[in-house]
Enzyme design. Structure first.
Site, short mmCIF file in Angstrom:
data_model
loop_
_atom_site.label_atom_id
_atom_site.label_comp_id
_atom_site.label_asym_id
_atom_site.label_seq_id
_atom_site.Cartn_x
_atom_site.Cartn_y
_atom_site.Cartn_z
N LYS A 1 0.84 -1.20 0.00
CA LYS A 1 0.00 0.00 0.00
C LYS A 1 0.87 1.25 0.00
O LYS A 1 1.90 1.29 0.68
CB LYS A 1 -0.92 -0.02 1.23
CG LYS A 1 -1.98 1.09 1.23
CD LYS A 1 -2.91 0.96 2.42
CE LYS A 1 -3.94 2.08 2.47
NZ LYS A 1 -4.84 1.96 3.63
N SER B 1 -9.70 2.22 2.79
CA SER B 1 -8.78 2.91 1.91
C SER B 1 -7.80 1.99 1.18
O SER B 1 -7.15 2.41 0.23
CB SER B 1 -7.98 3.95 2.72
OG SER B 1 -7.20 3.31 3.71
N SER C 1 -10.06 -0.28 7.02
CA SER C 1 -9.50 -0.11 5.68
C SER C 1 -8.81 -1.33 5.09
O SER C 1 -8.41 -1.30 3.93
CB SER C 1 -8.53 1.07 5.66
OG SER C 1 -9.22 2.28 5.86
#
Length: 485
Positions: A79, A154, A178
């Site tokens: 990420k 996210s 997330s």
């Protein structure tokens, strides 16, 4: 069937028997990326040259009798809020569009020690603020199961890349859901560890008392392997827990006889889609058939969780994001009149609307005259929510419910309604406020879109939630289904 549909153990057996090379695995990843990435848009930055170079070194090591790392040869995506030395880390924000870190996050160092191969950096909501990956300042990621739908957020890029076969596993971060919510939307396994189990050093902070890094994988066994590799004490993280790390892989016995499961009525009530509820009930019947028993319980302060979370997380964000001022790193505004003008223009140009909204909310909640009324009260509510979990865990081994109240929604359908978007995390936020571990595992489909089952455990008892999820997975077929891309 692709190489990435094989279990980790199967891949390692093929590597040892020379049926497969690490370069083959990297070829598989970039082959899928070349074929699908223009539609899915999971990645922000690819690192193909370095990945192929690492693969060649690992292939050379295959010929020797040297011990191999736990994740040897597996292509991984990271990420884009986890810093990687020499590899652009943007947090999906224009503010950091030119930022190349000079060090690795602790989890990245651990992945290198486990000998995985980094493929690239994954798209996300800007600074991890959002639940759909539509808040990325570059482009939205799309759900591989239906490209008109969001992948969640996210960590939407992290979940979409695994679902699309563009990485063997990925790392995401979870502040209020997330990892788990996009895992649910994309039909993959997502694990949020106990706060403090995995080092946050090198994770660009959103809300420091909530942020936690965890794995996203195709199956539970792989999640156990990745967690084994990244968990552990780190002196560089002041919130890191100095505890002994158990053997998560040996915990996957498949035996859950006598296990006591709590099902909160608040997680199955108003706002939860009937099809989602039915998938969860069917999952409970599977667990029951394996010898577990379940009862309905109450987590009475759940209704206050979203309000408390957005006050606390936004307050911490307003403090953490103060470092982005256009002076030390990141994008700097051109031709400012003075220092204050530099701050103003750099932050106005660099941050997107959702980030600005949360900074303003947090600054307001922390301001003189409002601190006690908002921030302090939210902290007290957090204590009550933690107490709810403690009371349930005094009698039960795990808590089970849906990961999200609905399946994925259409791109653009909620982006202009922040309140509706915030409520998508209503079932994941209480877990984050309490700091306990939770895992989302695929448990069904509704109108062609995946549904996730959330399994919540006691602090630092990841072994039990992995054991339960593994037993459930072994007796169902949901995790074997793949999107038609």
């Amino acid at each position: 069937m692709t190489l990435f549909d094989l279990r980790l153990q199967e891949i390692h057996n093929k590597l040892r028997s020379k049926e497969l090379s690490v370069s083959d695995l990297v070829d598989e990843a970039f082959g899928k990326i070349n074929e699908r990435e223009d539609r899915v848009k999971a990645y922000l930055t690819l690192d193909e040259e370095q990945a192929r170079s690492t693969a060649k070194k690992l292939d050379d090591k295959l010929a020797s009798n040297e011990p191999k790392g736990l994740l040897f040869g597996l292509p991984a995506g990271i990420k884009d809020n986890i810093v990687t030395e020499g590899l652009r880390t943007t947090c999906a924000s224009q503010f950091l569009s030119n930022y190349n870190p000079i060090y690795d996050a602790t989890v990245v160092t651990k992945l290198k020690q486990a000998e995985s191969v980094t493929i690239g950096k994954l798209n996300m909501d800007e600074f991890a603020m959002g639940g759909s990956t539509e808040n990325s300042s570059f482009y939205p990621t799309r759900n591989p199961w239906n490209l008109d739908y969001v992948p969640g957020g996210s960590s939407g890029g992290s979940a979409a890349a695994v679902a699309a076969g563009e990485a063997y596993f990925t790392l995401g971060s979870d502040t209020g859901g997330s990892i788990r919510q996009p895992a649910s939307y994309c039909g993959v396994v997502g694990l949020k560890p106990t706060y403090g189990l995995v080092s946050r050093f090198g994770l660009v902070a959103f809300a420091s008392s909530l942020d936690q890094i965890g794995p996203i994988t195709k199956n539970v066994e792989d999640a156990a392997y990745v967690l084994q590799a990244i968990a552990g004490y780190d002196k560089m993280d002041s919130t890191s827990a100095n505890i002994e790390i158990p053997d998560y892989i040996s915990a996957l016995t498949g035996d859950i006889r006598g296990l006591r499961i709590a099902v909160p009525k608040e997680y199955m009530g108003e706002g939860v889609d009937p099809a989602v509820k039915e998938s969860v009930m069917a999952s409970l019947r599977v667990l029951e058939s394996l010898g577990a028993e379940w009862e309905e319980v109450s987590l009475p302060h759940t209704e206050y969780a979203v309000a408390a979370y957005y006050l606390l997380a936004s307050s911490e964000a307003s403090s953490n994001l103060a470092r982005f001022d256009g002076v030390r790193y990141g994008v700097r505004a051109d031709n400012p009149d003075n220092l204050l003008d530099l701050y103003h223009k750099s932050r106005s140009q660099g941050f997107g609307s959702e980030v600005k909204r949360r900074i303003m909310l947090g600054t307001y909640a922390l301001s003189s005259g409002y601190y006690d009324a908002y921030y302090l009260k939210a902290q007290k509510v957090r204590t009550l929510i933690k107490r709810d979990f403690d009371e349930v865990f005094a009698k039960y081994d795990i808590i089970v419910g849906p990961t999200a109240p609905t399946t994925a929604f259409r791109i653009g359908s909620q982006v202009d309604n922040p309140l509706t978007m915030y409520l998508n995390d209503i079932l994941t936020i209480p877990v984050s406020l309490a700091g306990v571990p939770a895992l989302s595992v695929p448990c069904g489909f509704a109108e062609g879109l995946p549904v996730g089952l959330q399994i919540i455990g006691k602090p630092f008892d990841e072994s039990t939630i992995l054991r339960v999820a593994h037993a459930f997975e072994a007796n169902t077929e949901h995790h074997k289904q793949r999107p038609n891309l």
